[in-house]
Design a protein around this motif. Structure first.
Motif, PDB file in Angstrom:
ATOM      1  N   PRO A 113       0.807  -1.234   0.000  1.00 24.64           N
ATOM      2  CA  PRO A 113       0.000   0.000   0.000  1.00 24.64           C
ATOM      3  C   PRO A 113       0.831   1.271   0.000  1.00 24.64           C
ATOM      4  O   PRO A 113       0.335   2.335  -0.392  1.00 24.64           O
ATOM      5  CB  PRO A 113      -0.837  -0.126   1.280  1.00 24.64           C
ATOM      6  N   GLU A 114       2.108   1.178   0.414  1.00 27.38           N
ATOM      7  CA  GLU A 114       2.938   2.384   0.457  1.00 27.38           C
ATOM      8  C   GLU A 114       3.465   2.802  -0.912  1.00 27.38           C
ATOM      9  O   GLU A 114       4.021   3.886  -1.068  1.00 27.38           O
ATOM     10  CB  GLU A 114       4.138   2.166   1.397  1.00 27.38           C
ATOM     11  N   VAL A 115       3.318   1.926  -1.901  1.00 24.58           N
ATOM     12  CA  VAL A 115       3.810   2.248  -3.245  1.00 24.58           C
ATOM     13  C   VAL A 115       2.866   3.230  -3.929  1.00 24.58           C
ATOM     14  O   VAL A 115       1.654   3.016  -3.971  1.00 24.58           O
ATOM     15  CB  VAL A 115       3.941   0.969  -4.099  1.00 24.58           C
ATOM     16  N   LEU A 116       3.427   4.306  -4.457  1.00 24.73           N
ATOM     17  CA  LEU A 116       2.655   5.308  -5.186  1.00 24.73           C
ATOM     18  C   LEU A 116       3.002   5.201  -6.669  1.00 24.73           C
ATOM     19  O   LEU A 116       4.172   5.168  -7.034  1.00 24.73           O
ATOM     20  CB  LEU A 116       2.980   6.718  -4.679  1.00 24.73           C
ATOM     21  N   GLY A 117       2.018   5.132  -7.513  1.00 25.83           N
ATOM     22  CA  GLY A 117       2.282   5.016  -8.944  1.00 25.83           C
ATOM     23  C   GLY A 117       2.423   3.563  -9.351  1.00 25.83           C
ATOM     24  O   GLY A 117       2.083   2.642  -8.613  1.00 25.83           O
ATOM     25  N   SER A 118       2.952   3.342 -10.563  1.00 25.43           N
ATOM     26  CA  SER A 118       3.073   1.993 -11.101  1.00 25.43           C
ATOM     27  C   SER A 118       4.353   1.876 -11.906  1.00 25.43           C
ATOM     28  O   SER A 118       5.052   2.857 -12.155  1.00 25.43           O
ATOM     29  CB  SER A 118       1.857   1.661 -11.978  1.00 25.43           C
ATOM     30  N   ILE A 119       4.644   0.646 -12.328  1.00 23.03           N
ATOM     31  CA  ILE A 119       5.828   0.388 -13.145  1.00 23.03           C
ATOM     32  C   ILE A 119       5.745   1.177 -14.450  1.00 23.03           C
ATOM     33  O   ILE A 119       4.695   1.258 -15.089  1.00 23.03           O
ATOM     34  CB  ILE A 119       5.931  -1.115 -13.466  1.00 23.03           C
ATOM     35  N   GLY A 120       6.866   1.773 -14.841  1.00 18.76           N
ATOM     36  CA  GLY A 120       6.912   2.452 -16.131  1.00 18.76           C
ATOM     37  C   GLY A 120       7.271   3.919 -16.042  1.00 18.76           C
ATOM     38  O   GLY A 120       7.581   4.543 -17.045  1.00 18.76           O
ATOM     39  N   GLY A 121       7.237   4.478 -14.835  1.00 23.91           N
ATOM     40  CA  GLY A 121       7.613   5.883 -14.683  1.00 23.91           C
ATOM     41  C   GLY A 121       9.127   6.043 -14.666  1.00 23.91           C
ATOM     42  O   GLY A 121       9.884   5.085 -14.703  1.00 23.91           O
ATOM     43  N   PHE A 122       9.574   7.307 -14.581  1.00 25.64           N
ATOM     44  CA  PHE A 122      11.007   7.576 -14.545  1.00 25.64           C
ATOM     45  C   PHE A 122      11.609   7.288 -13.173  1.00 25.64           C
ATOM     46  O   PHE A 122      12.807   7.056 -13.047  1.00 25.64           O
ATOM     47  CB  PHE A 122      11.286   9.030 -14.949  1.00 25.64           C
ATOM     48  N   GLY A 123      10.784   7.315 -12.157  1.00 30.80           N
ATOM     49  CA  GLY A 123      11.234   7.010 -10.804  1.00 30.80           C
ATOM     50  C   GLY A 123      10.135   6.274 -10.063  1.00 30.80           C
ATOM     51  O   GLY A 123       8.960   6.323 -10.455  1.00 30.80           O
ATOM     52  N   ALA A 124      10.511   5.575  -9.003  1.00 29.83           N
ATOM     53  CA  ALA A 124       9.548   4.814  -8.213  1.00 29.83           C
ATOM     54  C   ALA A 124       9.337   5.518  -6.870  1.00 29.83           C
ATOM     55  O   ALA A 124      10.283   6.017  -6.256  1.00 29.83           O
ATOM     56  CB  ALA A 124      10.059   3.396  -7.990  1.00 29.83           C
ATOM     57  N   LEU A 125       8.094   5.574  -6.415  1.00 27.92           N
ATOM     58  CA  LEU A 125       7.730   6.317  -5.208  1.00 27.92           C
ATOM     59  C   LEU A 125       7.247   5.355  -4.118  1.00 27.92           C
ATOM     60  O   LEU A 125       6.460   4.454  -4.379  1.00 27.92           O
ATOM     61  CB  LEU A 125       6.625   7.324  -5.521  1.00 27.92           C
ATOM     62  N   PHE A 126       7.713   5.595  -2.898  1.00 29.88           N
ATOM     63  CA  PHE A 126       7.324   4.766  -1.755  1.00 29.88           C
ATOM     64  C   PHE A 126       7.134   5.679  -0.550  1.00 29.88           C
ATOM     65  O   PHE A 126       8.037   6.437  -0.188  1.00 29.88           O
ATOM     66  CB  PHE A 126       8.410   3.723  -1.461  1.00 29.88           C
ATOM     67  N   GLU A 127       5.965   5.608   0.059  1.00 31.62           N
ATOM     68  CA  GLU A 127       5.602   6.514   1.149  1.00 31.62           C
ATOM     69  C   GLU A 127       5.891   5.883   2.508  1.00 31.62           C
ATOM     70  O   GLU A 127       5.505   4.741   2.778  1.00 31.62           O
ATOM     71  CB  GLU A 127       4.109   6.851   1.053  1.00 31.62           C
ATOM     72  N   LEU A 128       6.576   6.630   3.385  1.00 33.28           N
ATOM     73  CA  LEU A 128       6.903   6.144   4.728  1.00 33.28           C
ATOM     74  C   LEU A 128       6.013   6.745   5.809  1.00 33.28           C
ATOM     75  O   LEU A 128       6.056   6.307   6.959  1.00 33.28           O
ATOM     76  CB  LEU A 128       8.365   6.468   5.070  1.00 33.28           C
ATOM     77  N   THR A 129       5.212   7.733   5.461  1.00 30.73           N
ATOM     78  CA  THR A 129       4.411   8.454   6.451  1.00 30.73           C
ATOM     79  C   THR A 129       3.603   7.509   7.325  1.00 30.73           C
ATOM     80  O   THR A 129       2.865   6.651   6.843  1.00 30.73           O
ATOM     81  CB  THR A 129       3.441   9.418   5.747  1.00 30.73           C
ATOM     82  N   GLY A 130       3.762   7.676   8.633  1.00 31.58           N
ATOM     83  CA  GLY A 130       2.963   6.927   9.596  1.00 31.58           C
ATOM     84  C   GLY A 130       3.454   5.527   9.885  1.00 31.58           C
ATOM     85  O   GLY A 130       2.949   4.857  10.790  1.00 31.58           O
ATOM     86  N   LYS A 131       4.455   5.051   9.139  1.00 32.69           N
ATOM     87  CA  LYS A 131       4.907   3.679   9.339  1.00 32.69           C
ATOM     88  C   LYS A 131       5.899   3.564  10.480  1.00 32.69           C
ATOM     89  O   LYS A 131       5.943   2.551  11.180  1.00 32.69           O
ATOM     90  CB  LYS A 131       5.527   3.141   8.046  1.00 32.69           C
ATOM     91  N   TYR A 132       6.722   4.589  10.672  1.00 33.70           N
ATOM     92  CA  TYR A 132       7.763   4.558  11.708  1.00 33.70           C
ATOM     93  C   TYR A 132       7.730   5.851  12.518  1.00 33.70           C
ATOM     94  O   TYR A 132       7.330   6.896  12.016  1.00 33.70           O
ATOM     95  CB  TYR A 132       9.150   4.404  11.078  1.00 33.70           C
ATOM     96  N   LYS A 133       8.205   5.763  13.757  1.00 30.61           N
ATOM     97  CA  LYS A 133       8.377   6.949  14.589  1.00 30.61           C
ATOM     98  C   LYS A 133       9.718   7.610  14.276  1.00 30.61           C
ATOM     99  O   LYS A 133       9.802   8.816  14.071  1.00 30.61           O
ATOM    100  CB  LYS A 133       8.291   6.568  16.062  1.00 30.61           C
TER     101      LYS A 133
END
Length: 347
Positions: free
Chosen positions: A36-56
């Motif tokens: 669920p933390e992955v933003l976007g999909s395969i094929g872009g110029f960069g890959a996005l991964f959200e850390l918000t709320g997962k760790y202190k």
């Protein structure tokens, strides 16, 4: 002056259509690994991964590796569906030893001429490795470079990024004399020592398709690397602080990897009778006339991961890991060392 006919990139050896076909084959494989933390999909110029709320207090842990000369056997045997899992395992098992949960993985596949079926087999193994470790196959690179690689050959590299709470990083600094060393069984030679394995095969010329303890030797030597992520993360979650240190047994074997997690002044004394060396390693040792010490410093010899716990926690840790499907051995103990003494495997 000679007038050239109109040239295309394909004339130069790069097939864009084949590359697009591979991307289409990869997309459903990668989709199965999404988090669920992955933003976007395969094929872009960069890959996005959200850390918000997962760790202190998040700390990112990264690792990169390849598959080594095991790839040479993959080419020789035309077997490409397991080396992708090897690629993932080498990096995710490495970052796991510091307590990190693998979050995402990227791969690099390079070849002289792209064979879509072969590349899809490789990426299928990568996706399988990502599923086994719970990390997302978030992107990668396929490089077709005419003239760089012999026909039918390719190279692989992988990159894993994981996360851990700063207070929960495993450093090995709490390891003390008297602690117990547990060993988790390997699935085979994993991805290390294959230059020596290939040398033994070259010199002895065994029938790789003949029965070898119920399987072919071909399948045994190509067995993919075991991934220890989910059972060990579950142990650390259920028993916070129980795991004092871990060592992924890769190049250098037991003798050179265990010291990497031990504080100064300590060594590990491991018993050779604590586990039975699997048939593959027995065959390699006999066929190659390899000394015992050389075996322990080259191969995992049947132990793919080492876990150090306090003596009073050894039974609980072993029980938890066995319930998760691991084969666990009590290999030995930690003791004071004499002037930088290296770990030993004793009879």
């Amino acid at each position: 002056m000679t007038t050239l006919t109109a040239l295309t990139y394909r004339d130069a050896g790069v097939d864009i259509v084949a590359g697009d076909a591979l991307v289409d084959r990869i997309k459903p494989l990668a989709k199965r690994t999404m988090r669920p933390e992955v933003l976007g999909s395969i094929g872009g110029f960069g890959a996005l991964f959200e850390l918000t709320g997962k760790y202190k207090e998040p700390v990112l842990v990264s690792g990169t590796d390849g598959v080594g000369t095991k790839l040479k056997l993959a080419f020789q045997l035309n077997k490409h569906d397991t080396v992708g899992q090897d690629l993932v395992a080498m990096s995710v098992n490495d970052i796991l030893v510091q307590g990190a949960e693998p979050l995402f993985f990227l791969d690099y596949f390079a070849c002289g001429k792209l064979d879509v079926d072969t590349a899809a087999d490789v990426v299928g193994g990568i996706a399988r490795g990502c599923e086994l470790s719970g990390c997302a196959l978030i992107g990668g690179e396929t490089a077709e470079m005419p003239g760089m690689y012999p026909a039918g050959e390719y190279d692989l590299a992988g990159f894993a990024v994981g996360g851990v709470e700063k207070a929960e990083i495993i450093t090995g600094k709490t390891i003390a004399a008297g602690d117990i060393v547990l060993g988790l069984a390997s699935s085979g030679a994993h991805s290390n020592g294959y230059s020596l394995i290939r040398k033994v095969i070259e010199l002895t010329q065994p029938n790789l398709d003949a029965d070898f303890h119920g399987r072919s030797l071909r399948d045994v030597v190509m067995e993919p690397t075991r991934i220890y992520v989910k059972p060990l993360l579950a142990l650390m979650k259920a028993h916070a602080g129980m795991v004092k240190g871990m060592a992924h047994i890769t190049g250098g074997g037991l003798l050179e990897n265990v010291p990497r997690v031990l504080p100064e002044g300590l060594t590990a004394e491991l018993r050779s009778d604590a586990w039975q060396m699997p048939p593959l390693f027995q065959w390699l040792q006999g066929a190659g006339n390899i000394a015992a010490n050389e075996m322990y410093r080259t191969f995992n010899c049947g132990i793919g991961m080492v876990v150090v716990v306090a003596k009073e926690n050894a039974a609980t840790a072993a029980e938890h890991l066995r319930a998760a499907g691991e084969t666990v051995f009590e290999l030995g103990h930690i003791r004071a060392s004499a002037g930088g003494e290296a770990p030993t495997v004793v009879c």
